[in-house]
Motif scaffolding. Structure first.
Motif, PDB file in Angstrom:
ATOM      1  N   LYS A  89       4.617   8.806  -9.703  1.00  0.00           N
ATOM      2  CA  LYS A  89       5.671   9.757 -10.107  1.00  0.00           C
ATOM      3  C   LYS A  89       6.981   9.014 -10.379  1.00  0.00           C
ATOM      4  CE  LYS A  89       4.660  14.177  -7.828  1.00  0.00           C
ATOM      5  NZ  LYS A  89       4.489  14.995  -9.034  1.00  0.00           N
ATOM      6  N   VAL A  90       7.359   8.134  -9.443  1.00  0.00           N
ATOM      7  CA  VAL A  90       8.625   7.407  -9.610  1.00  0.00           C
ATOM      8  C   VAL A  90       8.534   6.507 -10.845  1.00  0.00           C
ATOM      9  CG1 VAL A  90      10.263   5.798  -8.543  1.00  0.00           C
ATOM     10  CG2 VAL A  90       9.128   7.524  -7.127  1.00  0.00           C
ATOM     11  N   ARG A  91       7.383   5.844 -11.000  1.00  0.00           N
ATOM     12  CA  ARG A  91       7.189   4.995 -12.195  1.00  0.00           C
ATOM     13  C   ARG A  91       7.386   5.813 -13.468  1.00  0.00           C
ATOM     14  NH1 ARG A  91       1.207   3.801 -13.423  1.00  0.00           N
ATOM     15  NH2 ARG A  91       1.448   5.998 -13.929  1.00  0.00           N
ATOM     16  N   ASP A  92       6.764   7.002 -13.539  1.00  0.00           N
ATOM     17  CA  ASP A  92       6.839   7.804 -14.768  1.00  0.00           C
ATOM     18  C   ASP A  92       8.278   8.201 -15.092  1.00  0.00           C
ATOM     19  OD1 ASP A  92       4.153   7.519 -14.858  1.00  0.00           O
ATOM     20  OD2 ASP A  92       3.667   9.571 -14.254  1.00  0.00           O
ATOM     21  N   ILE A  93       9.104   8.368 -14.051  1.00  0.00           N
ATOM     22  CA  ILE A  93      10.497   8.777 -14.276  1.00  0.00           C
ATOM     23  C   ILE A  93      11.389   7.582 -14.574  1.00  0.00           C
ATOM     24  CG2 ILE A  93      12.538   9.720 -13.053  1.00  0.00           C
ATOM     25  CD1 ILE A  93      10.487  11.684 -11.662  1.00  0.00           C
ATOM     26  N   SER A 101       6.298   2.000 -18.190  1.00  0.00           N
ATOM     27  CA  SER A 101       5.317   0.967 -18.564  1.00  0.00           C
ATOM     28  C   SER A 101       5.012   0.009 -17.416  1.00  0.00           C
ATOM     29  CB  SER A 101       5.824   0.189 -19.786  1.00  0.00           C
ATOM     30  OG  SER A 101       7.054  -0.430 -19.454  1.00  0.00           O
ATOM     31  N   ALA A 102       5.567   0.251 -16.225  1.00  0.00           N
ATOM     32  CA  ALA A 102       5.354  -0.685 -15.102  1.00  0.00           C
ATOM     33  C   ALA A 102       3.940  -0.549 -14.523  1.00  0.00           C
ATOM     34  CB  ALA A 102       6.386  -0.429 -14.016  1.00  0.00           C
ATOM     35  N   ARG A 103       3.531  -1.651 -13.859  1.00  0.00           N
ATOM     36  CA  ARG A 103       2.218  -1.695 -13.185  1.00  0.00           C
ATOM     37  C   ARG A 103       2.442  -1.685 -11.690  1.00  0.00           C
ATOM     38  NH1 ARG A 103      -0.221  -6.532 -12.844  1.00  0.00           N
ATOM     39  NH2 ARG A 103       1.577  -7.596 -13.733  1.00  0.00           N
ATOM     40  N   LEU A 104       1.576  -0.992 -10.918  1.00  0.00           N
ATOM     41  CA  LEU A 104       1.678  -0.998  -9.460  1.00  0.00           C
ATOM     42  C   LEU A 104       0.828  -2.145  -8.910  1.00  0.00           C
ATOM     43  CD1 LEU A 104       1.032   2.796  -8.642  1.00  0.00           C
ATOM     44  CD2 LEU A 104       3.060   1.727  -9.619  1.00  0.00           C
ATOM     45  N   GLU A 159       5.886  -4.057  -6.679  1.00  0.00           N
ATOM     46  CA  GLU A 159       5.118  -4.201  -5.447  1.00  0.00           C
ATOM     47  C   GLU A 159       5.250  -2.954  -4.575  1.00  0.00           C
ATOM     48  OE1 GLU A 159       6.351  -6.451  -1.721  1.00  0.00           O
ATOM     49  OE2 GLU A 159       5.340  -7.986  -2.932  1.00  0.00           O
ATOM     50  N   ILE A 160       4.093  -2.424  -4.190  1.00  0.00           N
ATOM     51  CA  ILE A 160       4.042  -1.254  -3.299  1.00  0.00           C
ATOM     52  C   ILE A 160       3.453  -1.739  -1.981  1.00  0.00           C
ATOM     53  CG2 ILE A 160       3.241   1.141  -3.072  1.00  0.00           C
ATOM     54  CD1 ILE A 160       4.677   0.618  -5.752  1.00  0.00           C
ATOM     55  N   TRP A 161       4.097  -1.444  -0.878  1.00  0.00           N
ATOM     56  CA  TRP A 161       3.592  -1.907   0.416  1.00  0.00           C
ATOM     57  C   TRP A 161       2.360  -1.103   0.830  1.00  0.00           C
ATOM     58  CZ3 TRP A 161       8.723  -1.909   3.760  1.00  0.00           C
ATOM     59  CH2 TRP A 161       9.596  -2.862   3.230  1.00  0.00           C
ATOM     60  N   GLY A 162       1.425  -1.816   1.484  1.00  0.00           N
ATOM     61  CA  GLY A 162       0.246  -1.153   2.043  1.00  0.00           C
ATOM     62  C   GLY A 162      -0.793  -0.853   0.978  1.00  0.00           C
ATOM     63  N   THR A 163      -1.696   0.080   1.323  1.00  0.00           N
ATOM     64  CA  THR A 163      -2.830   0.367   0.433  1.00  0.00           C
ATOM     65  C   THR A 163      -2.535   1.476  -0.574  1.00  0.00           C
ATOM     66  OG1 THR A 163      -3.612   2.033   1.985  1.00  0.00           O
ATOM     67  CG2 THR A 163      -4.486  -0.216   2.284  1.00  0.00           C
ATOM     68  N   GLY A 164      -1.449   2.222  -0.352  1.00  0.00           N
ATOM     69  CA  GLY A 164      -1.149   3.360  -1.227  1.00  0.00           C
ATOM     70  C   GLY A 164      -1.858   4.628  -0.789  1.00  0.00           C
ATOM     71  N   LEU A 189       1.495  14.138  -0.558  1.00  0.00           N
ATOM     72  CA  LEU A 189       0.819  13.381  -1.612  1.00  0.00           C
ATOM     73  C   LEU A 189       0.653  11.952  -1.118  1.00  0.00           C
ATOM     74  CD1 LEU A 189       3.304  12.725  -4.579  1.00  0.00           C
ATOM     75  CD2 LEU A 189       3.971  12.987  -2.219  1.00  0.00           C
ATOM     76  N   SER A 190      -0.200  11.174  -1.788  1.00  0.00           N
ATOM     77  CA  SER A 190      -0.401   9.797  -1.328  1.00  0.00           C
ATOM     78  C   SER A 190       0.761   8.926  -1.812  1.00  0.00           C
ATOM     79  CB  SER A 190      -1.726   9.239  -1.857  1.00  0.00           C
ATOM     80  OG  SER A 190      -1.616   9.001  -3.248  1.00  0.00           O
ATOM     81  N   ILE A 191       0.932   7.781  -1.151  1.00  0.00           N
ATOM     82  CA  ILE A 191       1.978   6.840  -1.575  1.00  0.00           C
ATOM     83  C   ILE A 191       1.697   6.357  -3.005  1.00  0.00           C
ATOM     84  CG2 ILE A 191       3.022   4.579  -1.085  1.00  0.00           C
ATOM     85  CD1 ILE A 191       3.889   6.900   0.831  1.00  0.00           C
ATOM     86  N   ARG A 192       0.426   6.194  -3.346  1.00  0.00           N
ATOM     87  CA  ARG A 192       0.094   5.818  -4.733  1.00  0.00           C
ATOM     88  C   ARG A 192       0.587   6.900  -5.717  1.00  0.00           C
ATOM     89  NH1 ARG A 192      -3.690   2.980  -7.896  1.00  0.00           N
ATOM     90  NH2 ARG A 192      -4.737   2.068  -6.102  1.00  0.00           N
ATOM     91  N   GLU A 193       0.309   8.158  -5.378  1.00  0.00           N
ATOM     92  CA  GLU A 193       0.746   9.254  -6.272  1.00  0.00           C
ATOM     93  C   GLU A 193       2.281   9.302  -6.361  1.00  0.00           C
ATOM     94  OE1 GLU A 193      -2.835  12.506  -5.702  1.00  0.00           O
ATOM     95  OE2 GLU A 193      -1.384  12.255  -4.082  1.00  0.00           O
ATOM     96  N   LEU A 194       2.928   9.053  -5.220  1.00  0.00           N
ATOM     97  CA  LEU A 194       4.395   9.036  -5.235  1.00  0.00           C
ATOM     98  C   LEU A 194       4.892   7.910  -6.142  1.00  0.00           C
ATOM     99  CD1 LEU A 194       7.116  10.076  -3.970  1.00  0.00           C
ATOM    100  CD2 LEU A 194       6.896   8.142  -2.394  1.00  0.00           C
ATOM    101  N   ALA A 195       4.288   6.720  -5.988  1.00  0.00           N
ATOM    102  CA  ALA A 195       4.710   5.567  -6.794  1.00  0.00           C
ATOM    103  C   ALA A 195       4.503   5.863  -8.278  1.00  0.00           C
ATOM    104  CB  ALA A 195       3.933   4.323  -6.368  1.00  0.00           C
TER     105      ALA A 195
END
Ligand code: GFB
Length: 324
Positions: free
Chosen positions: A255-259, A263-266, A205-210, A247-253
């Motif tokens: 990046k963190v996901r890739d590291i 395989s996670a979904r936002l 779960e990512i808060w807000g719109t990303g 960068l946008s919060i979506r792009e940050l998420a």
């Protein structure tokens, strides 16, 4: 204007246990400073002027890094406004006043990029302070941080004190707060993706719109900039500290996901606030003085995640020992 801090100077780091303070202590130790003064919360309540005066009289620091405060992410800021305004106003006031009373050679006060108006022109120059309404989710903290800048300017004007202010962008790194109720976005994302991976879940779960845009500076770069400014800057105006890249919060998420958990979904929870739409600092004043950051964001996230995993391992081995 280069004025080195002598290696035998007594240097007080107010807030040494936090994200920023611990990085400043690391940076000073690495540079060979041996007389680094610290005090735990239990030893010294920085909101208590009497206690702070006595501590300064007894310890007589030459240089002060005022990086203490009550801090937190968007949720903590909007749900604990009294703590954010009271604690920070008091801490800034007591340390600045005691530094003046004991004739500290130089003080660096650390603010935050949330001092600028919600709709500031991007990238945000230092001149945009107090030119428009603040972002409502953090106005209490921002008002305290603006008061800190004004304190330094007032003491400089009235008493000639060499007190300077630095305004960092959003920070992250080792010793960050990973508690989801009070953390900033980057450590929160590391924790969420890590926990999902551990529990075999795939939705995070990512808060807000990303869509909000943010800039991130590794805390070791900030600590380096603080020491640089202590030695190279002496001015009435505050100075921005950042990378100048956002960068946008979506792009940050992503990046963190890739590291952490590729395989996670936002999943975006738009019932949570976005906060200010964009906040990227104009760092040309600092760059022109000769300072620039060394971390890129991918390396910063990787090393912070490594630190987080090591901490988790230490905590679980301590738990194991106490249960044995
Ligand atoms: O880092 P953050 O809490 O602070 O949030 P601010 C940045 C953005 O990330 C917001 C989104 O749009 C959040 O909604 N976000 C997404 C998350 N997922 C999460 C999550 O799990 N946790 C958190 N915390 N955010 C703070 C100010 O603003 O920045 C302070 O409240 C301070 O006063 C600090 O200035 C540097 O950048 O919005």
């Amino acid at each position: 204007m280069f004025q080195p801090m002598p290696k035998d100077a007594r240097v007080y780091v107010a807030g040494h246990a936090g994200l920023v303070g611990s990085a400043v202590v690391r940076r000073l130790r690495a540079a060979g400073y041996t007389d680094i003064l610290t005090a735990t919360r239990r030893e010294l309540d920085l909101r208590d002027q009497g206690a702070v005066n006595v501590w300064f009289e007894n310890n007589r620091p030459d240089y002060v890094f005022l990086v203490a405060g009550t801090v937190g992410g968007i949720l903590a800021n909007s749900t604990r406004p009294a703590e954010f305004i009271y604690d920070n106003l008091m801490i800034h006031g007591t340390v600045v006043e005691a530094s003046h009373r004991t004739s500290v050679t130089k003080l660096l006060y650390l603010g935050s990029s949330c001092i600028y108006p919600r709709h500031a022109t991007q990238p945000i120059t230092e001149e945009q302070l107090l030119t428009g309404p603040l972002e409502p989710t953090n106005e209490w903290y921002a008002v305290a941080k603006i008061a800190g800048i004004k304190l330094c300017q007032a003491y400089r004007r009235q008493y000639g004190s060499d007190f300077i202010s630095a305004m960092p962008t959003n920070l992250y790194g080792p010793n960050d707060n990973f508690d989801l109720a009070s953390s900033h976005v980057l450590p929160a994302l590391i924790r969420k993706f890590h926990d999902a991976k551990q529990s075999g879940g795939d939705a995070v779960e990512i808060w807000g719109t990303g869509s909000p845009m943010r800039e991130f500076l590794h805390v070791d770069d900030l600590a380096d900039a603080c020491v640089f400014l202590m030695e190279n800057y002496s001015d009435d105006s505050h100075i921005n500290v950042g990378t100048g890249v956002d960068l946008s919060i979506r792009e940050l998420a992503e990046k963190v996901r890739d590291i952490v958990h590729p395989s996670a979904r936002l999943v975006f929870d738009t019932s949570k606030p976005d906060g200010t739409p964009r906040k990227v600092l104009d760092v040309s004043r600092l760059n022109d003085l000769g300072w620039s950051p060394s971390y890129d964001l991918d390396r910063g996230i990787r090393t912070t995640y490594q630190w987080f995993i090591e901490q988790q391992a230490k905590q679980s081995s301590l738990r194991g020992m106490s249960e044995a």
